[in-house]
Design an enzyme around this catalytic site. Structure first.
Site, mmCIF file in Angstrom:
data_model
loop_
_atom_site.group_PDB
_atom_site.id
_atom_site.type_symbol
_atom_site.label_atom_id
_atom_site.label_comp_id
_atom_site.label_asym_id
_atom_site.label_seq_id
_atom_site.Cartn_x
_atom_site.Cartn_y
_atom_site.Cartn_z
ATOM 1 N N HIS A 141 -1.129 -18.946 48.183
ATOM 2 C CA HIS A 141 0.042 -19.649 48.707
ATOM 3 C C HIS A 141 -0.027 -21.118 48.340
ATOM 4 N N ILE B 243 17.190 -9.209 21.402
ATOM 5 C CA ILE B 243 17.274 -10.317 20.446
ATOM 6 C C ILE B 243 18.568 -11.102 20.672
ATOM 7 N N GLY C 163 25.603 -7.253 19.306
ATOM 8 C CA GLY C 163 24.502 -6.586 20.005
ATOM 9 C C GLY C 163 23.966 -7.433 21.140
ATOM 10 N N ALA C 164 24.213 -6.994 22.387
ATOM 11 C CA ALA C 164 23.706 -7.733 23.550
ATOM 12 C C ALA C 164 22.408 -7.104 24.029
ATOM 13 N N GLY D 203 0.828 -1.211 0.000
ATOM 14 C CA GLY D 203 0.000 0.000 0.000
ATOM 15 C C GLY D 203 0.858 1.255 0.000
ATOM 16 N N GLU E 121 29.200 -6.408 22.251
ATOM 17 C CA GLU E 121 28.300 -5.280 22.517
ATOM 18 C C GLU E 121 29.103 -3.979 22.520
ATOM 19 N N ASP F 173 5.676 0.186 15.726
ATOM 20 C CA ASP F 173 7.125 0.386 15.624
ATOM 21 C C ASP F 173 7.495 1.567 14.732
ATOM 22 N N SER G 32 22.142 -8.161 15.648
ATOM 23 C CA SER G 32 20.930 -7.704 16.347
ATOM 24 C C SER G 32 21.276 -6.393 17.045
HETATM 25 P P1 FAD Z 1 5.226 -5.125 12.326
HETATM 26 O O1 FAD Z 1 4.921 -6.287 13.173
HETATM 27 O O2 FAD Z 1 6.602 -4.954 11.806
HETATM 28 O O3 FAD Z 1 4.207 -5.184 11.113
HETATM 29 C C1 FAD Z 1 4.236 -4.255 10.079
HETATM 30 C C2 FAD Z 1 3.591 -4.906 8.877
HETATM 31 O O4 FAD Z 1 3.410 -3.912 7.874
HETATM 32 C C3 FAD Z 1 4.450 -5.995 8.231
HETATM 33 O O5 FAD Z 1 3.698 -7.171 8.160
HETATM 34 C C4 FAD Z 1 4.779 -5.466 6.843
HETATM 35 O O6 FAD Z 1 4.775 -6.489 5.851
HETATM 36 C C5 FAD Z 1 3.631 -4.515 6.613
HETATM 37 N N1 FAD Z 1 3.939 -3.433 5.676
HETATM 38 C C6 FAD Z 1 4.949 -2.524 5.778
HETATM 39 N N2 FAD Z 1 4.848 -1.626 4.782
HETATM 40 C C7 FAD Z 1 3.765 -1.959 4.049
HETATM 41 C C8 FAD Z 1 3.147 -1.410 2.915
HETATM 42 N N3 FAD Z 1 3.588 -0.276 2.362
HETATM 43 N N4 FAD Z 1 2.064 -2.030 2.405
HETATM 44 C C9 FAD Z 1 1.575 -3.170 2.971
HETATM 45 N N5 FAD Z 1 2.106 -3.727 4.074
HETATM 46 C C10 FAD Z 1 3.186 -3.133 4.598
HETATM 47 N N6 FAD Z 1 7.772 -7.504 21.039
HETATM 48 C C11 FAD Z 1 7.152 -7.853 22.166
HETATM 49 O O7 FAD Z 1 6.328 -7.087 22.673
HETATM 50 N N7 FAD Z 1 7.397 -9.055 22.772
HETATM 51 C C12 FAD Z 1 8.285 -9.937 22.273
HETATM 52 O O8 FAD Z 1 8.483 -11.016 22.838
HETATM 53 C C13 FAD Z 1 8.964 -9.593 21.070
HETATM 54 N N8 FAD Z 1 9.842 -10.443 20.528
HETATM 55 C C14 FAD Z 1 10.460 -10.097 19.351
HETATM 56 C C15 FAD Z 1 11.380 -10.991 18.825
HETATM 57 C C16 FAD Z 1 12.039 -10.674 17.657
HETATM 58 C C17 FAD Z 1 13.043 -11.662 17.079
HETATM 59 C C18 FAD Z 1 11.736 -9.450 16.987
HETATM 60 C C19 FAD Z 1 12.418 -9.103 15.683
HETATM 61 C C20 FAD Z 1 10.825 -8.559 17.516
HETATM 62 C C21 FAD Z 1 10.180 -8.871 18.713
HETATM 63 N N9 FAD Z 1 9.278 -8.003 19.301
HETATM 64 C C22 FAD Z 1 8.667 -8.343 20.471
HETATM 65 C C23 FAD Z 1 8.944 -6.707 18.691
HETATM 66 C C24 FAD Z 1 7.617 -6.825 17.926
HETATM 67 O O9 FAD Z 1 7.747 -7.831 16.950
HETATM 68 C C25 FAD Z 1 7.270 -5.506 17.281
HETATM 69 O O10 FAD Z 1 7.252 -4.489 18.267
HETATM 70 C C26 FAD Z 1 5.906 -5.567 16.623
HETATM 71 O O11 FAD Z 1 5.874 -6.564 15.635
HETATM 72 C C27 FAD Z 1 5.553 -4.218 16.004
HETATM 73 O O12 FAD Z 1 4.290 -4.306 15.443
HETATM 74 P P2 FAD Z 1 3.875 -3.377 14.222
HETATM 75 O O13 FAD Z 1 2.494 -3.802 13.859
HETATM 76 O O14 FAD Z 1 4.143 -1.969 14.528
HETATM 77 O O15 FAD Z 1 4.879 -3.750 13.043
HETATM 78 P P1 NAI Z 2 18.130 -3.737 21.134
HETATM 79 O O1 NAI Z 2 17.982 -2.273 21.001
HETATM 80 O O2 NAI Z 2 17.413 -4.441 22.220
HETATM 81 O O3 NAI Z 2 19.666 -4.103 21.300
HETATM 82 C C1 NAI Z 2 20.618 -3.753 20.350
HETATM 83 C C2 NAI Z 2 21.983 -3.805 21.020
HETATM 84 O O4 NAI Z 2 22.965 -3.665 20.018
HETATM 85 C C3 NAI Z 2 22.200 -2.667 22.014
HETATM 86 O O5 NAI Z 2 22.673 -3.173 23.219
HETATM 87 C C4 NAI Z 2 23.195 -1.772 21.298
HETATM 88 O O6 NAI Z 2 24.040 -1.073 22.177
HETATM 89 C C5 NAI Z 2 23.961 -2.796 20.478
HETATM 90 N N1 NAI Z 2 24.640 -2.232 19.324
HETATM 91 C C6 NAI Z 2 24.189 -1.284 18.487
HETATM 92 N N2 NAI Z 2 25.122 -1.022 17.541
HETATM 93 C C7 NAI Z 2 26.158 -1.857 17.773
HETATM 94 C C8 NAI Z 2 27.397 -2.073 17.138
HETATM 95 N N3 NAI Z 2 27.769 -1.374 16.071
HETATM 96 N N4 NAI Z 2 28.245 -3.010 17.658
HETATM 97 C C9 NAI Z 2 27.885 -3.723 18.748
HETATM 98 N N5 NAI Z 2 26.718 -3.544 19.404
HETATM 99 C C10 NAI Z 2 25.860 -2.632 18.915
HETATM 100 O O7 NAI Z 2 17.753 -4.318 19.690
HETATM 101 P P2 NAI Z 2 17.515 -5.803 19.192
HETATM 102 O O8 NAI Z 2 18.028 -6.798 20.159
HETATM 103 O O9 NAI Z 2 17.993 -5.817 17.800
HETATM 104 O O10 NAI Z 2 15.946 -5.895 19.192
HETATM 105 C C11 NAI Z 2 15.194 -4.930 18.477
HETATM 106 C C12 NAI Z 2 13.951 -4.586 19.198
HETATM 107 O O11 NAI Z 2 12.994 -5.635 19.052
HETATM 108 C C13 NAI Z 2 14.083 -4.423 20.692
HETATM 109 O O12 NAI Z 2 14.559 -3.157 21.047
HETATM 110 C C14 NAI Z 2 12.695 -4.628 21.157
HETATM 111 O O13 NAI Z 2 11.993 -3.440 20.993
HETATM 112 C C15 NAI Z 2 12.184 -5.671 20.194
HETATM 113 N N6 NAI Z 2 12.258 -7.004 20.810
HETATM 114 C C16 NAI Z 2 11.533 -7.230 21.935
HETATM 115 C C17 NAI Z 2 11.585 -8.451 22.568
HETATM 116 C C18 NAI Z 2 10.801 -8.650 23.804
HETATM 117 O O14 NAI Z 2 9.963 -7.818 24.108
HETATM 118 N N7 NAI Z 2 11.015 -9.735 24.554
HETATM 119 C C19 NAI Z 2 12.396 -9.547 22.041
HETATM 120 C C20 NAI Z 2 13.161 -9.184 20.870
HETATM 121 C C21 NAI Z 2 13.057 -7.954 20.283
#
Ligand code: FAD
Ligand code: NAI
Length: 476
Positions: free
Chosen positions: A455, A194, A190-191, A122, A213, A323, A280
């Site tokens: 409890h 993820i 990246g610690a 879109g 990190e 996001d 990450s």
């Molecule tokens: P997204 O989930 O990114 O969805 C956006 C959608 O828009 C996508 O499907 C994309 O295809 C679509 N889109 C983009 N542009 C267009 C376009 N122009 N036309 C049509 N479609 C389009 N968050 C948590 O709260 N708990 C967790 O445990 C957690 N674990 C995570 C683990 C990993 C490995 C990762 C990468 C992220 C994790 N997150 C977690 C973060 C979470 O996935 C995101 O915060 C969340 O998905 C954001 O939702 P959103 O709807 O904003 O975007």
């Molecule tokens: P993050 O922001 O959690 O961590 C990225 C890490 O990479 C930071 O510690 C940062 O200092 C480090 N970094 C950045 N640049 C670097 C470099 N050049 N060299 C070495 N280290 C570097 O981001 P991450 O882990 O990629 O996850 C993305 C987002 O997805 C999270 O911020 C979170 O919002 C979401 N997420 C949420 C989860 C949950 O809610 N359980 C699980 C996984 C992702």
């Protein structure tokens, strides 16, 4: 004649699909444009979260934790297991099944709520009394019109210059959730969340995991006491090799694997070799080919769509959620924003309390928090009291053999209102909900201390931490 909808949501991740459903519940004609395709080439809803984020990562965390339990954690219960084998293909298949079930579930919810799913990309094509949106799908381009537009286009993995992600040797979250064999040596840059979650998955399955990190402090966003405890557990007990304060140099992939040149915290040049590398280093908002320039949509210097506190963009009847806008990149934050904008569009008073959004890391032990850290309160000059209670004194934790960690509660010294709650320990992801409810209702630590907690349950640690704020824990 183009199809006209009251609300068109672009993006069907947790922020977008929830906005579309809530709008439909409120009697508005609602459509959601989604371009995601599975590796098999089928369109799918659910975005990052369901396809390559929250859901598949948690499935693998659970499976890998079971592998670890059966090998190392059952002995203490008097259970020994021999011949334990890993069937990684089956583990990945289970993960994929869960993803398929969840994404199909959203398609079902769309049908039930009469949300039209427009499959394809879109983009804004123009404005006027209604917004014109082009949806480019497999059958060509359909031009539709919308009175209100909700942008929920999410985020994508940030890349590092000179570190090409091929999702084979050098992977972002997508590749890292689908290794077909356990890499002997896994590198992670990246610690953050993820790095620690997926690093834990592959460590439990047998990889030697090294995490590089950039920042000198570990888990800078968490409360310091939690970060210290996590550091000890992840490094000393679990064997994650985490190096802080590094500067990444050249990264090269070859048939032998990946080599990473970096300087360590003392500035010494080092080289690290691994079989797979996960990058990450955070995520960036996704506004690719959205037609932003066509309609004058404002995007800030970091790539986020500019919005006010109610997620209104600077264009009439255009909103952005999840996001792709400021705030934590968390699925539940996006969902709540989706509900808020749908309700505002329907003439109601939508609202998100950004001060009470929980964070959870699904490591073992889990880490969860809501509200302020002790460091933030000190920096703001807030007079507070802190109470802390360990899981080691809790009968249920002993029974579950999950005695690591503690709950720490921070409350205003004068009013006793809870300002932050930080948990490291088993079930932290579930326990934190009590703290979120408490903060939403403006509760005091005394309120939690006087609520009857079952409890034996892990939740008693929350009560004892609340009692500890007033220095009157009963079980320590
Ligand atoms: P997204 O989930 O990114 O969805 C956006 C959608 O828009 C996508 O499907 C994309 O295809 C679509 N889109 C983009 N542009 C267009 C376009 N122009 N036309 C049509 N479609 C389009 N968050 C948590 O709260 N708990 C967790 O445990 C957690 N674990 C995570 C683990 C990993 C490995 C990762 C990468 C992220 C994790 N997150 C977690 C973060 C979470 O996935 C995101 O915060 C969340 O998905 C954001 O939702 P959103 O709807 O904003 O975007
Ligand atoms: P993050 O922001 O959690 O961590 C990225 C890490 O990479 C930071 O510690 C940062 O200092 C480090 N970094 C950045 N640049 C670097 C470099 N050049 N060299 C070495 N280290 C570097 O981001 P991450 O882990 O990629 O996850 C993305 C987002 O997805 C999270 O911020 C979170 O919002 C979401 N997420 C949420 C989860 C949950 O809610 N359980 C699980 C996984 C992702």
């Amino acid at each position: 004649m183009p199809r006209i909808f009251d609300v068109v949501v672009i993006g069907g991740g947790p922020a977008g699909y929830i906005a579309a459903i809530r709008a439909a519940q409120l009697g508005l004609s609602s459509a959601c444009v989604e371009q995601w395709k599975t590796p098999q080439g089928d369109y799918a809803l659910g975005g990052t979260c369901l396809n390559v984020g929250c859901i598949p990562s948690k499935a693998l965390l659970e499976s890998s934790e079971n592998f670890e339990r059966v090998q190392h954690k059952f002995k203490v219960h008097g259970i020994s297991a021999t011949g334990v084998k890993l069937d990684l293909a089956r583990m990945l298949e289970r993960k994929e099944k869960i993803v398929g079930r969840m994404t199909a579930g959203i398609a079902g919810l769309f049908k039930k709520n009469k949300v039209t799913w427009l499959q394809g990309h879109g983009r804004f094509a123009g404005g006027g009394t209604t917004w014109k949106i082009d949806v480019k799908g497999e059958q060509g381009v359909e031009s539709i019109e919308a009175t209100n537009v909700v942008l929920a286009t999410g985020s994508k993995a940030r890349t590092l210059p000179g570190v090409p992600v091929d999702n084979d040797l050098i992977c972002d979250n997508e590749g890292a959730l689908s290794f077909t064999a356990v890499p002997a040596r896994l590198g992670v840059i990246g610690a953050g969340v993820i790095g620690l979650e997926l690093g834990s998955v592959w460590r439990r399955l047998g990889s030697k995991v090294s995490i590089l990190e950039a920042l000198p402090a570990f888990l800078g966003a968490a409360d310091e006491a939690i970060a210290d405890e996590a550091w000890k557990t992840f490094t000393a007990e679990q064997g994650l090799d985490i190096q802080l304060g590094v500067k990444i140099g050249a990264v090269q992939a070859s048939k032998k694997g990946v080599s990473v040149d970096y300087t360590d915290e003392k500035g010494v040049a080092r080289r690290f070799e691994c079989d797979k590398l996960i990058v990450s280093v955070g995520r960036v908002p996704n506004t690719d080919d959205l037609g932003a320039e066509t309609v004058g949509l404002k995007i800030d210097a970091r790539g986020f769509i500019e919005v006010d506190k109610n997620c209104r963009a600077a264009l009439p009847r255009v909103y952005a959620v999840g996001d792709v806008v400021r705030g934590p990149m968390l699925a539940h934050k996006g969902e709540d924003e989706g509900v808020m904008v749908a309700e505002i569009i329907a003439g109601q008073h939508g609202h998100v309390n950004y001060d009470a959004i929980p964070w959870v890391m699904y490591t073992a032990p889990e880490i969860a928090w809501v509200g302020k850290t002790e460091r933030e309160l000190k920096a703001a000059g807030v007079n507070y009291r802190a109470g802390r209670f360990p899981f080691a004194y809790n009968g249920r934790a002993l029974g579950r053999d999950e005695t690591e960690g503690f709950v720490k509660m921070l409350a205003d010294a004068e009013s006793d209102r809870i300002l932050g709650v930080h948990v490291i320990g088993g079930q932290a992801s579930e326990l934190i909900s009590e703290a979120v409810v408490a903060m939403e209702f403006g509760a005091s630590s005394e309120d939690i201390a006087r609520i009857c907690h079952a409890h034996p349950s892990m939740s008693e640690v929350m009560k004892e931490a609340a009692l500890a704020v007033d220095k009157r824990s009963l079980n320590s």
